[in-house]
Design a protein around this motif. Sequence first.
Motif, PDB file in Angstrom:
ATOM      1  N   SER A   8       1.035  -1.043   0.137  1.00  0.00           N
ATOM      2  CA  SER A   8       0.108  -0.012  -0.212  1.00  0.00           C
ATOM      3  C   SER A   8       0.954   1.215  -0.035  1.00  0.00           C
ATOM      4  CB  SER A   8      -0.836   0.057   1.158  1.00  0.00           C
ATOM      5  OG  SER A   8      -1.615  -1.256   1.321  1.00  0.00           O
ATOM      6  N   SER A  10       2.077   4.927  -0.989  1.00  0.00           N
ATOM      7  CA  SER A  10       1.602   6.040  -1.315  1.00  0.00           C
ATOM      8  C   SER A  10       2.609   7.228  -1.449  1.00  0.00           C
ATOM      9  CB  SER A  10       0.270   6.513  -0.842  1.00  0.00           C
ATOM     10  OG  SER A  10      -0.848   5.469  -0.927  1.00  0.00           O
ATOM     11  N   GLY A  25      -1.463   3.938  -3.068  1.00  0.00           N
ATOM     12  CA  GLY A  25      -1.515   2.716  -2.891  1.00  0.00           C
ATOM     13  C   GLY A  25      -1.323   1.401  -3.591  1.00  0.00           C
ATOM     14  N   SER A  27       0.498  -2.002  -4.228  1.00  0.00           N
ATOM     15  CA  SER A  27       0.898  -3.065  -3.374  1.00  0.00           C
ATOM     16  C   SER A  27       1.084  -4.295  -4.663  1.00  0.00           C
ATOM     17  CB  SER A  27      -0.096  -3.736  -2.659  1.00  0.00           C
ATOM     18  OG  SER A  27      -0.609  -2.968  -1.733  1.00  0.00           O
ATOM     19  N   GLY A  62       2.265   3.412   3.709  1.00  0.00           N
ATOM     20  CA  GLY A  62       2.538   2.068   3.360  1.00  0.00           C
ATOM     21  C   GLY A  62       4.135   1.810   3.690  1.00  0.00           C
TER      22      GLY A  62
END
Length: 313
Positions: A8, A10, A25, A27, A62
């Motif tokens: 995640s 950002s 975000g 991943s 993240g």
Amino acid sequence: MPAISFQSVSKQYSTSRGVLQALDGVSFDIAQGEFFGLLGPNGAGKTTLISILAGLARATQGRVLVDGHDVQTDFAAARRTLGVVPQELVFDPFFNVRETLRIQSGYFGVRNNDAWIDELLEALGLADKAGSGMRQLSGGMKRRVLVAQALVHKPPIIVLDEPTAGVDVELRQTLWQFIARLNREGHTVLLTTHYLEEAEALCSRIAMLKKGRLVALNRTSDLIRMAAGNVLRFKVDGELPPALAAQARITGRIVQLPAPDAVAIEQLLAEVRRAGLTVEDVEVRKADLEDVFLEVMATDLSAAGGHRWQSPV
Ligand SMILES: Nc1ncnc2c1ncn2[C@@H]1O[C@H](COP(=O)(O)OP(=O)(O)OP(=O)(O)O)[C@@H](O)[C@H]1O
Ligand SMILES: [Mg+2]
């Protein structure tokens, strides 16, 4: 344990014109031993993601793990595991090539590294440049030194941010042979490139970023299978009707259109002729990664089709 795990991630930059969302975000995992491609148009966020991975920038949210080491809280261990070839050419101009590589070895605490440095110089076509000052090297030569510099400590994970930009065809081949060998020997490779032919030939899996978001993640072969199938290519002597131009890839007089089957091919050609255009040099080829890339980038992210290109395995 994955070689690299983006969780995640950002990143926001504050600029004079407000906040810029460079990553949103993101991943995905890269397995040990993979040859992985990270693609996306200019400004998509590739270098930002690599900078966070290399500990050169901080994620706003993240986290990123390298061999299980958090790149922020366990920086030294993560950094030792990585060899990063940056996109920008930055050097200390006062040293020659060999000195540059020795200094970099020292930075990683590797002593008596000359045998490996010689191997790197040989493999990258720099053997006769070992004594040359960095300032005297051409752009392509400097890029070779950047690659060598990233590899001095034999990192298990090799990250290349557009390593072949401005590099001639011959060196590109030498470089890929060398990187492919390291990959066969077990090194994980993460590659960013705008040469989609190279990505198609080398990478077993590919992620694509668009405006900071992950929009595709799949095996290279599956991505290509999911694309249009065939591409109709021809030369034309005037402007295409707008409806056709919207689906076409146009390079000067050369037009390429996705065409799944023979019926579609005939219809497309008939449409072009109806517009009063003359068609020459017609050929049909299989869709390649560049076609997939253009199709993915044209897909509306907010629409239901947004997940079509993503497969977790
Ligand atoms: N230090 C910074 N400050 C502000 N904005 C930045 C900074 N670095 C990057 N950006 C912006 O973040 C976005 C992503 O940039 P990034 O360099 O990661 O793209 P990229 O995918 O590597 O592109 P390219 O293919 O051109 O190398 C761009 O809009 C860029 O302008
Ligand atoms: Mg970049």
